[in-house]
Design a protein around this motif. Sequence first.
Motif, PDB file in Angstrom:
ATOM      1  N   ASP A   1       0.816  -1.216   0.000  1.00 45.24           N
ATOM      2  CA  ASP A   1       0.000   0.000   0.000  1.00 45.24           C
ATOM      3  C   ASP A   1       0.846   1.261   0.000  1.00 45.24           C
ATOM      4  OD1 ASP A   1      -2.942  -1.005   0.557  1.00 45.24           O
ATOM      5  OD2 ASP A   1      -1.640  -2.156   1.865  1.00 45.24           O
ATOM      6  N   ASP A   2       2.080   1.125   0.464  1.00 45.75           N
ATOM      7  CA  ASP A   2       2.932   2.296   0.584  1.00 45.75           C
ATOM      8  C   ASP A   2       4.389   1.840   0.561  1.00 45.75           C
ATOM      9  OD1 ASP A   2       3.670   4.938   0.875  1.00 45.75           O
ATOM     10  OD2 ASP A   2       2.539   5.260   2.724  1.00 45.75           O
ATOM     11  N   TYR A   3       5.272   2.820   0.520  1.00 44.54           N
ATOM     12  CA  TYR A   3       6.671   2.557   0.244  1.00 44.54           C
ATOM     13  C   TYR A   3       7.468   3.635   0.956  1.00 44.54           C
ATOM     14  CZ  TYR A   3      10.489   1.174  -2.982  1.00 44.54           C
ATOM     15  OH  TYR A   3      11.640   0.699  -3.537  1.00 44.54           O
ATOM     16  N   ILE A   4       8.411   3.264   1.814  1.00 43.19           N
ATOM     17  CA  ILE A   4       9.228   4.278   2.479  1.00 43.19           C
ATOM     18  C   ILE A   4      10.686   3.861   2.413  1.00 43.19           C
ATOM     19  CG2 ILE A   4       9.031   3.328   4.825  1.00 43.19           C
ATOM     20  CD1 ILE A   4       8.634   6.352   5.685  1.00 43.19           C
ATOM     21  N   LEU A   5      11.549   4.824   2.115  1.00 47.81           N
ATOM     22  CA  LEU A   5      12.960   4.546   1.879  1.00 47.81           C
ATOM     23  C   LEU A   5      13.780   4.628   3.161  1.00 47.81           C
ATOM     24  CD1 LEU A   5      13.549   6.624  -1.385  1.00 47.81           C
ATOM     25  CD2 LEU A   5      13.382   4.132  -1.200  1.00 47.81           C
ATOM     26  N   LYS A   6      14.789   3.764   3.240  1.00 52.66           N
ATOM     27  CA  LYS A   6      15.790   3.862   4.289  1.00 52.66           C
ATOM     28  C   LYS A   6      16.888   4.819   3.819  1.00 52.66           C
ATOM     29  CE  LYS A   6      15.415  -1.047   5.632  1.00 52.66           C
ATOM     30  NZ  LYS A   6      16.174  -2.300   5.757  1.00 52.66           N
ATOM     31  N   PRO A   7      17.443   5.652   4.699  1.00 55.11           N
ATOM     32  CA  PRO A   7      16.995   5.896   6.076  1.00 55.11           C
ATOM     33  C   PRO A   7      15.715   6.730   6.061  1.00 55.11           C
ATOM     34  CG  PRO A   7      18.788   7.362   5.514  1.00 55.11           C
ATOM     35  CD  PRO A   7      18.638   6.442   4.347  1.00 55.11           C
ATOM     36  N   PHE A   8      14.872   6.518   7.033  1.00 50.77           N
ATOM     37  CA  PHE A   8      13.562   7.163   7.025  1.00 50.77           C
ATOM     38  C   PHE A   8      13.429   8.151   8.173  1.00 50.77           C
ATOM     39  CE2 PHE A   8      13.376   3.124   9.244  1.00 50.77           C
ATOM     40  CZ  PHE A   8      12.865   3.490  10.479  1.00 50.77           C
ATOM     41  N   ASN A   9      12.448   9.009   8.041  1.00 52.01           N
ATOM     42  CA  ASN A   9      12.112   9.979   9.070  1.00 52.01           C
ATOM     43  C   ASN A   9      11.004   9.392   9.941  1.00 52.01           C
ATOM     44  OD1 ASN A   9      10.150  12.308   9.929  1.00 52.01           O
ATOM     45  ND2 ASN A   9      12.151  13.280   9.654  1.00 52.01           N
ATOM     46  N   VAL A  10      11.254   9.281  11.235  1.00 51.78           N
ATOM     47  CA  VAL A  10      10.290   8.625  12.124  1.00 51.78           C
ATOM     48  C   VAL A  10       8.926   9.316  12.136  1.00 51.78           C
ATOM     49  CG1 VAL A  10       9.790   7.985  14.518  1.00 51.78           C
ATOM     50  CG2 VAL A  10      12.053   7.545  13.565  1.00 51.78           C
ATOM     51  N   PRO A  11       8.852  10.642  12.294  1.00 54.35           N
ATOM     52  CA  PRO A  11       7.526  11.282  12.261  1.00 54.35           C
ATOM     53  C   PRO A  11       6.754  10.996  10.978  1.00 54.35           C
ATOM     54  CG  PRO A  11       9.142  12.800  13.160  1.00 54.35           C
ATOM     55  CD  PRO A  11       9.910  11.628  12.646  1.00 54.35           C
ATOM     56  N   GLU A  12       7.463  10.957   9.839  1.00 55.35           N
ATOM     57  CA  GLU A  12       6.785  10.647   8.577  1.00 55.35           C
ATOM     58  C   GLU A  12       6.261   9.211   8.582  1.00 55.35           C
ATOM     59  OE1 GLU A  12       7.582  10.272   3.755  1.00 55.35           O
ATOM     60  OE2 GLU A  12       9.239  10.768   5.107  1.00 55.35           O
ATOM     61  N   LEU A  13       7.080   8.276   9.066  1.00 55.20           N
ATOM     62  CA  LEU A  13       6.652   6.876   9.139  1.00 55.20           C
ATOM     63  C   LEU A  13       5.413   6.739  10.008  1.00 55.20           C
ATOM     64  CD1 LEU A  13       7.255   3.870   8.472  1.00 55.20           C
ATOM     65  CD2 LEU A  13       8.605   3.797  10.578  1.00 55.20           C
TER      66      LEU A  13
ATOM     67  N   ALA B   1       3.221   9.035  10.710  1.00 55.97           N
ATOM     68  CA  ALA B   1       2.089   9.681  10.039  1.00 55.97           C
ATOM     69  C   ALA B   1       1.473   8.742   9.001  1.00 55.97           C
ATOM     70  CB  ALA B   1       2.538  10.982   9.373  1.00 55.97           C
ATOM     71  N   ARG B   2       2.317   8.005   8.286  1.00 54.35           N
ATOM     72  CA  ARG B   2       1.800   7.052   7.308  1.00 54.35           C
ATOM     73  C   ARG B   2       1.063   5.915   8.007  1.00 54.35           C
ATOM     74  NH1 ARG B   2       5.705   6.664   2.044  1.00 54.35           N
ATOM     75  NH2 ARG B   2       6.472   8.807   2.069  1.00 54.35           N
ATOM     76  N   PHE B   3       1.575   5.475   9.135  1.00 53.97           N
ATOM     77  CA  PHE B   3       0.869   4.456   9.923  1.00 53.97           C
ATOM     78  C   PHE B   3      -0.537   4.930  10.244  1.00 53.97           C
ATOM     79  CE2 PHE B   3       3.849   1.275  12.089  1.00 53.97           C
ATOM     80  CZ  PHE B   3       4.660   1.188  10.968  1.00 53.97           C
ATOM     81  N   ARG B   4      -0.621   6.135  10.790  1.00 54.74           N
ATOM     82  CA  ARG B   4      -1.929   6.663  11.204  1.00 54.74           C
ATOM     83  C   ARG B   4      -2.877   6.782  10.016  1.00 54.74           C
ATOM     84  NH1 ARG B   4       1.570   9.882  14.381  1.00 54.74           N
ATOM     85  NH2 ARG B   4       1.443  11.626  12.909  1.00 54.74           N
ATOM     86  N   ALA B   5      -2.354   7.223   8.882  1.00 50.77           N
ATOM     87  CA  ALA B   5      -3.201   7.397   7.694  1.00 50.77           C
ATOM     88  C   ALA B   5      -3.754   6.058   7.219  1.00 50.77           C
ATOM     89  CB  ALA B   5      -2.396   8.068   6.580  1.00 50.77           C
ATOM     90  N   HIS B   6      -2.885   5.039   7.148  1.00 47.11           N
ATOM     91  CA  HIS B   6      -3.339   3.733   6.656  1.00 47.11           C
ATOM     92  C   HIS B   6      -4.281   3.052   7.652  1.00 47.11           C
ATOM     93  CE1 HIS B   6      -1.108   3.450   2.937  1.00 47.11           C
ATOM     94  NE2 HIS B   6      -0.044   3.943   3.546  1.00 47.11           N
ATOM     95  N   LEU B   7      -4.008   3.194   8.936  1.00 50.22           N
ATOM     96  CA  LEU B   7      -4.881   2.585   9.937  1.00 50.22           C
ATOM     97  C   LEU B   7      -6.243   3.268   9.945  1.00 50.22           C
ATOM     98  CD1 LEU B   7      -2.293   2.108  12.823  1.00 50.22           C
ATOM     99  CD2 LEU B   7      -3.436   0.289  11.543  1.00 50.22           C
ATOM    100  N   ARG B   8      -6.244   4.579   9.803  1.00 50.75           N
ATOM    101  CA  ARG B   8      -7.504   5.321   9.763  1.00 50.75           C
ATOM    102  C   ARG B   8      -8.315   4.912   8.539  1.00 50.75           C
ATOM    103  NH1 ARG B   8      -5.359   9.870  10.326  1.00 50.75           N
ATOM    104  NH2 ARG B   8      -5.180  10.459   8.128  1.00 50.75           N
ATOM    105  N   ARG B   9      -7.652   4.821   7.405  1.00 50.95           N
ATOM    106  CA  ARG B   9      -8.333   4.437   6.174  1.00 50.95           C
ATOM    107  C   ARG B   9      -8.866   3.014   6.264  1.00 50.95           C
ATOM    108  NH1 ARG B   9      -4.278   5.228   2.915  1.00 50.95           N
ATOM    109  NH2 ARG B   9      -4.634   7.473   2.982  1.00 50.95           N
ATOM    110  N   SER B  10      -8.068   2.129   6.844  1.00 57.33           N
ATOM    111  CA  SER B  10      -8.470   0.730   6.985  1.00 57.33           C
ATOM    112  C   SER B  10      -9.700   0.602   7.869  1.00 57.33           C
ATOM    113  CB  SER B  10      -7.316  -0.084   7.570  1.00 57.33           C
ATOM    114  OG  SER B  10      -7.694  -1.430   7.757  1.00 57.33           O
ATOM    115  N   ASN B  11      -9.719   1.363   8.968  1.00 60.40           N
ATOM    116  CA  ASN B  11     -10.866   1.306   9.881  1.00 60.40           C
ATOM    117  C   ASN B  11     -12.120   1.880   9.238  1.00 60.40           C
ATOM    118  OD1 ASN B  11      -9.332   0.153  11.907  1.00 60.40           O
ATOM    119  ND2 ASN B  11      -8.778   2.122  12.815  1.00 60.40           N
ATOM    120  N   GLU B  12     -11.948   2.905   8.402  1.00 63.10           N
ATOM    121  CA  GLU B  12     -13.098   3.526   7.750  1.00 63.10           C
ATOM    122  C   GLU B  12     -13.671   2.650   6.650  1.00 63.10           C
ATOM    123  OE1 GLU B  12     -11.508   7.178   6.405  1.00 63.10           O
ATOM    124  OE2 GLU B  12     -11.660   8.187   8.342  1.00 63.10           O
ATOM    125  N   GLU B  13     -12.802   1.862   6.011  1.00 62.75           N
ATOM    126  CA  GLU B  13     -13.233   1.098   4.847  1.00 62.75           C
ATOM    127  C   GLU B  13     -14.185  -0.038   5.194  1.00 62.75           C
ATOM    128  OE1 GLU B  13      -9.718  -0.161   2.873  1.00 62.75           O
ATOM    129  OE2 GLU B  13      -9.404   1.750   1.844  1.00 62.75           O
TER     130      GLU B  13
END
Length: 223
Positions: free
Chosen positions: A97-109, A111-123
């Motif tokens: 569903d998504d793709y994040i490069l190493k090394p990564f930014n923790v706040p961005e990671l 934020a993506r968690f929250r977005a996907h979990l929110r979308r999953s719960n809504e679906e």
Amino acid sequence: MNKILVIEDEQKLAKFLELELQYEGYEVVVVNDGVTGLATAKEINPDLILLDWMLPRISGLEICRRLRTSGSKVPIILLTAKDEINDRVAGLDAGADDYILKPFNVPELLARFRAHLRRSNEEDPDQLHFLDLSLNRRTREVKRGQRSIELTATEYDLMEYLISNPRQVLTRDQILHKVWGYDFGGDSNIIEVYVRYLRLKLESNKEKRIIQTVRGVGYVLKE
């Protein structure tokens, strides 16, 4: 509490992710190779998978393909150093569903968690989960891991009531009223009988007991 499965073979990175995600309030399961990761994904039914591309035994790409082929809709975020466009396309085509490069930014990671979990719960609000147990209100399908469980109408109603109120102690009166109705005048031991039926089906493969008895009060769905 959302359950996150981290499949990452770099031990230090895996430990860092585990501590960071636990600090953020997630339940975290970490495995370090592809074969174990695929088996664990099917067993525990996580809310999201953070998946390294390059893994021993089975690649992250192959794990994506196999999970999607089995019907799993769990959000998957690929974690990798591969940054070519073709690599990103391959990951998404495999089912990520998504793709994040190493090394990564923790706040961005996060934020993506929250977005996907929110979308999953809504679906799919009709899909209920507790540990490796899942129940679909729309199809009335119940599973323990990947194992389908056939329930009678009353067994299903009791199971739905329990999984709709996880970790909450439900009194015998509450259960009687919700499952059998306020005017029920049958056997006073009917709840115990049906809890026993459910336990036999939920634990038929020697799974851990998740319907617990609270003596003198009622029952609770918990670890």
